[in-house]
Write a protein that holds these residues in place. Structure first.
Motif, PDB file in Angstrom:
ATOM      1  N   MET A   1       8.315  31.892 -11.963  1.00  0.00           N
ATOM      2  CA  MET A   1       9.328  32.299 -12.891  1.00  0.00           C
ATOM      3  C   MET A   1       9.884  33.500 -12.826  1.00  0.00           C
ATOM      4  SD  MET A   1       8.931  29.797 -15.363  1.00  0.00           S
ATOM      5  CE  MET A   1       9.617  30.405 -16.640  1.00  0.00           C
ATOM      6  N   LYS A   2      11.112  33.687 -12.754  1.00  0.00           N
ATOM      7  CA  LYS A   2      11.975  34.864 -12.745  1.00  0.00           C
ATOM      8  C   LYS A   2      12.407  35.507 -13.686  1.00  0.00           C
ATOM      9  CE  LYS A   2      14.107  32.876  -8.405  1.00  0.00           C
ATOM     10  NZ  LYS A   2      15.363  32.662  -7.721  1.00  0.00           N
ATOM     11  N   VAL A   3      12.300  36.828 -13.853  1.00  0.00           N
ATOM     12  CA  VAL A   3      12.726  37.716 -14.937  1.00  0.00           C
ATOM     13  C   VAL A   3      13.921  38.639 -14.597  1.00  0.00           C
ATOM     14  CG1 VAL A   3      11.886  39.278 -16.826  1.00  0.00           C
ATOM     15  CG2 VAL A   3      10.520  37.146 -16.259  1.00  0.00           C
ATOM     16  N   SER A   4      14.816  38.984 -15.184  1.00  0.00           N
ATOM     17  CA  SER A   4      15.646  40.083 -14.998  1.00  0.00           C
ATOM     18  C   SER A   4      16.089  40.607 -16.437  1.00  0.00           C
ATOM     19  CB  SER A   4      16.759  39.725 -14.238  1.00  0.00           C
ATOM     20  OG  SER A   4      17.581  38.468 -14.767  1.00  0.00           O
ATOM     21  N   LEU A  21      15.218  34.956 -18.645  1.00  0.00           N
ATOM     22  CA  LEU A  21      13.913  34.104 -17.985  1.00  0.00           C
ATOM     23  C   LEU A  21      14.543  32.897 -17.132  1.00  0.00           C
ATOM     24  CD1 LEU A  21      11.460  34.214 -21.068  1.00  0.00           C
ATOM     25  CD2 LEU A  21      11.957  36.115 -19.354  1.00  0.00           C
ATOM     26  N   THR A  22      13.995  32.586 -16.064  1.00  0.00           N
ATOM     27  CA  THR A  22      14.560  31.372 -15.458  1.00  0.00           C
ATOM     28  C   THR A  22      13.252  30.746 -14.738  1.00  0.00           C
ATOM     29  OG1 THR A  22      16.290  32.611 -14.729  1.00  0.00           O
ATOM     30  CG2 THR A  22      16.006  30.655 -13.405  1.00  0.00           C
ATOM     31  N   ASN A  23      13.359  29.345 -15.045  1.00  0.00           N
ATOM     32  CA  ASN A  23      12.232  28.436 -14.530  1.00  0.00           C
ATOM     33  C   ASN A  23      12.550  27.925 -13.128  1.00  0.00           C
ATOM     34  OD1 ASN A  23      13.410  26.101 -15.045  1.00  0.00           O
ATOM     35  ND2 ASN A  23      12.014  25.571 -16.976  1.00  0.00           N
ATOM     36  N   GLU A 126       4.985  30.500 -16.674  1.00  0.00           N
ATOM     37  CA  GLU A 126       5.821  30.785 -17.874  1.00  0.00           C
ATOM     38  C   GLU A 126       6.083  32.289 -18.054  1.00  0.00           C
ATOM     39  OE1 GLU A 126       3.289  29.382 -21.173  1.00  0.00           O
ATOM     40  OE2 GLU A 126       2.712  31.379 -21.547  1.00  0.00           O
ATOM     41  N   ALA A 127       7.158  32.280 -18.710  1.00  0.00           N
ATOM     42  CA  ALA A 127       7.721  33.840 -18.764  1.00  0.00           C
ATOM     43  C   ALA A 127       7.797  33.978 -20.389  1.00  0.00           C
ATOM     44  CB  ALA A 127       8.828  34.272 -17.874  1.00  0.00           C
ATOM     45  N   THR A 155       8.813  28.013 -20.263  1.00  0.00           N
ATOM     46  CA  THR A 155       7.589  27.396 -19.463  1.00  0.00           C
ATOM     47  C   THR A 155       8.399  26.562 -18.419  1.00  0.00           C
ATOM     48  OG1 THR A 155       7.570  25.244 -20.531  1.00  0.00           O
ATOM     49  CG2 THR A 155       6.487  27.055 -21.636  1.00  0.00           C
ATOM     50  N   ALA A 156       7.471  26.365 -17.222  1.00  0.00           N
ATOM     51  CA  ALA A 156       7.870  25.273 -16.305  1.00  0.00           C
ATOM     52  C   ALA A 156       8.193  24.004 -16.471  1.00  0.00           C
ATOM     53  CB  ALA A 156       7.054  25.623 -15.022  1.00  0.00           C
ATOM     54  N   GLU A 157       7.564  23.680 -17.942  1.00  0.00           N
ATOM     55  CA  GLU A 157       7.705  22.248 -18.170  1.00  0.00           C
ATOM     56  C   GLU A 157       9.028  22.082 -19.134  1.00  0.00           C
ATOM     57  OE1 GLU A 157       4.882  23.927 -18.477  1.00  0.00           O
ATOM     58  OE2 GLU A 157       4.136  22.928 -16.512  1.00  0.00           O
ATOM     59  N   ASN A 158       9.961  23.270 -18.796  1.00  0.00           N
ATOM     60  CA  ASN A 158      11.104  23.054 -19.787  1.00  0.00           C
ATOM     61  C   ASN A 158      10.988  23.201 -21.167  1.00  0.00           C
ATOM     62  OD1 ASN A 158      12.261  22.708 -17.082  1.00  0.00           O
ATOM     63  ND2 ASN A 158      12.446  20.683 -17.376  1.00  0.00           N
ATOM     64  N   GLU A 159      10.214  23.984 -21.686  1.00  0.00           N
ATOM     65  CA  GLU A 159      10.128  24.339 -23.083  1.00  0.00           C
ATOM     66  C   GLU A 159      10.260  25.591 -23.506  1.00  0.00           C
ATOM     67  OE1 GLU A 159       5.910  21.539 -24.273  1.00  0.00           O
ATOM     68  OE2 GLU A 159       5.835  23.605 -23.357  1.00  0.00           O
TER      69      GLU A 159
END
Length: 349
Positions: A1-4, A21-23, A126-127, A155-159
């Motif tokens: 997960m990326k955060v900026s 937040l980017t998954n 997740e982030a 989340t990585a599950e697109n939630e």
């Protein structure tokens, strides 16, 4: 997960920070500390084209000046309070009104006008952005100092998970929501009338004078409000039902019938293939269809058309403190308020 993160301006003398937040699946969520508001939700369509699928203003100044509630955290009370007044433990409280004689969405200085504090945490799966604020005793007429935490998790599950936690030092009211508007086409110049909705609800709250709940819960069966089987939103704008004609669409609370493991609502757009499945632990969802065009500000450089987006505002039934049988929205010092809503994003080919 990326955060900026980036500072995007100032409000009330404080820096306003936007976090993204980017998954790994190409979905990203941006939210800012002003109003703990989500300002961008990027997701691909069935052809891989990525668009923002929520309504967002063109600048921070527009949010502050026009206050459209786009993507904002609403509180202390979502919706309207009849005549801005309520009785609690034998004391009548008069709130600050901001829509005629009623209070709307927490009053003139609701939580959507705060510059919240924020912290970010991230892992491989997740982030989260954790927003916190304090609403002072007497703010907008409410008793008690209220401490609020709202977390947005991608989340990585697109939630997208929205969780609330609140405490108070005096008995008060709390019934928050998030006021995000979806337009799954990714084009705010294309109305949402051809979106499909499935909703696990057999009753809706009747609206009376000034769009206040009358206290009556009416059956959806045989009306444009029945989405237990999937249907197009156009039925609300084109129908002759007195409740849809009253507001030129939907601006109504729907009482949810929770079925374990099943979505409480499914919103989809066949052309783009995008779908949002909503799960919540709240009693109701208020559905509003941006029933009027607006030309005093722009979104993506254009005036906002009628039916530019749809909200799925999960909450207790509006004006519950004044309507018998609408639920308990009183928060007391020995209690912790918690709530969660999850929006799951999918693409159908």
């Amino acid at each position: 997960m990326k955060v900026s993160e980036a500072i995007i301006g100032q409000a009330h003398g404080k820096d306003v920070v936007a976090y993204t937040l980017t998954n790994p699946n190409g979905i990203s969520l941006t939210a800012m500390t002003y109003g703990a508001s989500i300002t961008e939700l990027l997701m691909p369509d069935k052809n891989g084209k990525v668009d923002n699928v929520i309504l967002a203003m063109d600048s921070l100044d527009d949010y502050v000046t026009h206050r459209p509630y786009y993507g904002a955290t609403i509180g202390r009370i979502a919706g309207r309070i009849t005549k801005g007044a309520f009785d609690l433990d034998g004391t009548t409280h008069q709130l600050v009104v901001n829509e005629g004689v009623n209070q709307l969405h927490g009053g003139p200085d609701g939580l959507d006008t705060h510059v919240w504090d924020a912290e970010v945490e991230a892992s491989a799966d997740e982030a989260s952005i954790h927003f916190t604020t304090t609403d002072a005793d007497g703010a907008n007429g409410y008793p008690g100092t209220l401490s609020v935490k709202v977390s947005y998790t991608l989340t990585a599950e697109n939630e997208w998970k929205v969780t609330y936690r609140a405490t108070t030092d005096q008995p008060t009211l709390f019934n928050p929501t998030n006021h995000v508007y979806f337009n799954l086409s990714g084009d705010i110049n294309q109305p949402i009338l051809q979106h499909n909705l499935q909703l696990n609800s057999a009753a809706f709250a009747e609206l009376g004078e000034s769009n206040m709940p009358t206290g009556a819960l009416l059956p959806t069966e045989g009306t444009p409000f029945d989405f237990r089987n999937e249907g197009k939103l156009a039925v609300a704008a084109e129908g002759s039902h007195p409740q849809t004609r009253k507001v030129a669409g939907f601006d109504h609370p729907f009482l949810l019938q929770h079925d374990e493991g099943k979505p409480d609502a499914i919103l989809s757009d066949a052309e783009s293939g995008r779908t949002v499945k909503m799960y919540t632990d709240q009693d109701s969802v208020v559905i509003y269809m941006h029933n009027a065009a607006i030309d005093k500000y722009t979104v993506a450089g254009n005036p906002v058309i009628q039916y530019a987006g749809i909200t799925l505002e999960t909450q207790a039934l509006p004006d519950a403190i004044n309507q018998e049988g609408f639920g308990d929205i009183v928060l007391r010092p020995d209690e912790v308020y918690t709530a969660e809503t999850i929006y799951k994003f999918e693409v159908q080919q």
